[in-house]
Design a protein around this motif. Structure first.
Motif, PDB file in Angstrom:
ATOM      1  N   PRO A 143      85.009  70.197  -1.493  1.00 52.48           N
ATOM      2  CA  PRO A 143      84.884  68.736  -1.436  1.00 52.48           C
ATOM      3  C   PRO A 143      85.165  68.042  -2.774  1.00 52.48           C
ATOM      4  O   PRO A 143      85.599  66.890  -2.791  1.00 52.48           O
ATOM      5  N   GLU A 144      84.942  68.753  -3.882  1.00 57.30           N
ATOM      6  CA  GLU A 144      85.273  68.210  -5.207  1.00 57.30           C
ATOM      7  C   GLU A 144      86.732  67.777  -5.276  1.00 57.30           C
ATOM      8  O   GLU A 144      87.087  66.864  -6.004  1.00 57.30           O
ATOM      9  N   PHE A 145      87.573  68.485  -4.527  1.00 49.87           N
ATOM     10  CA  PHE A 145      89.010  68.244  -4.551  1.00 49.87           C
ATOM     11  C   PHE A 145      89.499  67.564  -3.275  1.00 49.87           C
ATOM     12  O   PHE A 145      90.693  67.588  -2.970  1.00 49.87           O
ATOM     13  N   GLY A 146      88.576  66.991  -2.525  1.00 44.95           N
ATOM     14  CA  GLY A 146      88.939  66.271  -1.309  1.00 44.95           C
ATOM     15  C   GLY A 146      89.319  67.161  -0.150  1.00 44.95           C
ATOM     16  O   GLY A 146      89.990  66.722   0.780  1.00 44.95           O
ATOM     17  N   ALA A 147      88.895  68.412  -0.183  1.00 45.11           N
ATOM     18  CA  ALA A 147      89.296  69.383   0.839  1.00 45.11           C
ATOM     19  C   ALA A 147      88.143  69.712   1.789  1.00 45.11           C
ATOM     20  O   ALA A 147      87.821  70.874   2.012  1.00 45.11           O
ATOM     21  N   SER A 148      87.535  68.673   2.343  1.00 44.27           N
ATOM     22  CA  SER A 148      86.396  68.931   3.228  1.00 44.27           C
ATOM     23  C   SER A 148      86.657  68.552   4.680  1.00 44.27           C
ATOM     24  O   SER A 148      85.879  68.899   5.555  1.00 44.27           O
ATOM     25  N   GLY A 175      96.014  67.815  -6.793  1.00 38.76           N
ATOM     26  CA  GLY A 175      94.715  67.635  -7.440  1.00 38.76           C
ATOM     27  C   GLY A 175      94.163  68.929  -8.003  1.00 38.76           C
ATOM     28  O   GLY A 175      93.382  68.908  -8.943  1.00 38.76           O
TER      29      GLY A 175
END
Length: 168
Positions: free
Chosen positions: A27-32, A126
């Motif tokens: 999620p830190e990298f928008g991958a959630s 990212g």
């Protein structure tokens, strides 16, 4: 107090820690959202998932605590000579110490020993530091996905010819 880093194969006792790392870092990298590895069934049972032939997953331990990991397995929907680098993530405090390179070299050497000729990976915009590491170790970006990972959220794809490479 000096930090002791240990790189070793995953054990069943590491499953909860590895799942927590994956669920914290992605999620830190928008991958959630949909289409990312965070939703793969294997996330909660990594040691069992990677105990099969031609699979491996390694963890990095810092002072007795798992702080990162990564592995490889056959690329779904591809030739048996192709593996996929999978779920390589580190907690923030483990980044910037050269551990990613050590882990990646270990994965690639093990994949080559397992008979793979090509290593494939998927990532996304990212994750720039990771992409620089992949390129530094010889990966080349390719225009589209290979195989059938189900990770349609990824938008960067790389391969590395393992047959002529050395990772020591």
């Amino acid at each position: 107090m000096s930090t002791q880093w240990i790189l070793r194969p995953i054990k069943p006792k590491d499953d909860a820690a590895v799942a927590a790392i994956i669920r914290a870092v992605m999620p830190e990298f928008g991958a959630s959202g949909p289409g990312f590895a965070i939703h793969d069934a294997e996330v909660d049972t990594m040691s069992a998932s990677y105990s099969r032939s031609r699979h491996a997953y390694f963890v990095v331990e810092q002072d007795g605590r798992v702080v990162g990991g990564g592995g490889f397995a056959p690329l779904a929907g591809a030739d048996p000579s192709v593996c996929e680098l999978r779920k390589m993530y580190f907690l923030k405090e483990a980044r910037g110490h050269g551990l990613g390179e050590k882990l990646l070299r270990r994965c690639l050497a093990s994949a080559k020993e397992a008979g793979y000729q090509l290593c494939y990976l998927e990532t996304l915009t990212g994750m720039d530091r990771a992409q620089k590491l992949y390129e530094r170790l010889g990966f080349s970006q390719i225009p589209k996905a290979l195989g059938n990972t189900g990770h349609f959220g990824c938008n960067r794809f790389f391969t590395l010819d393992l047959s002529h490479a050395s990772f020591s």
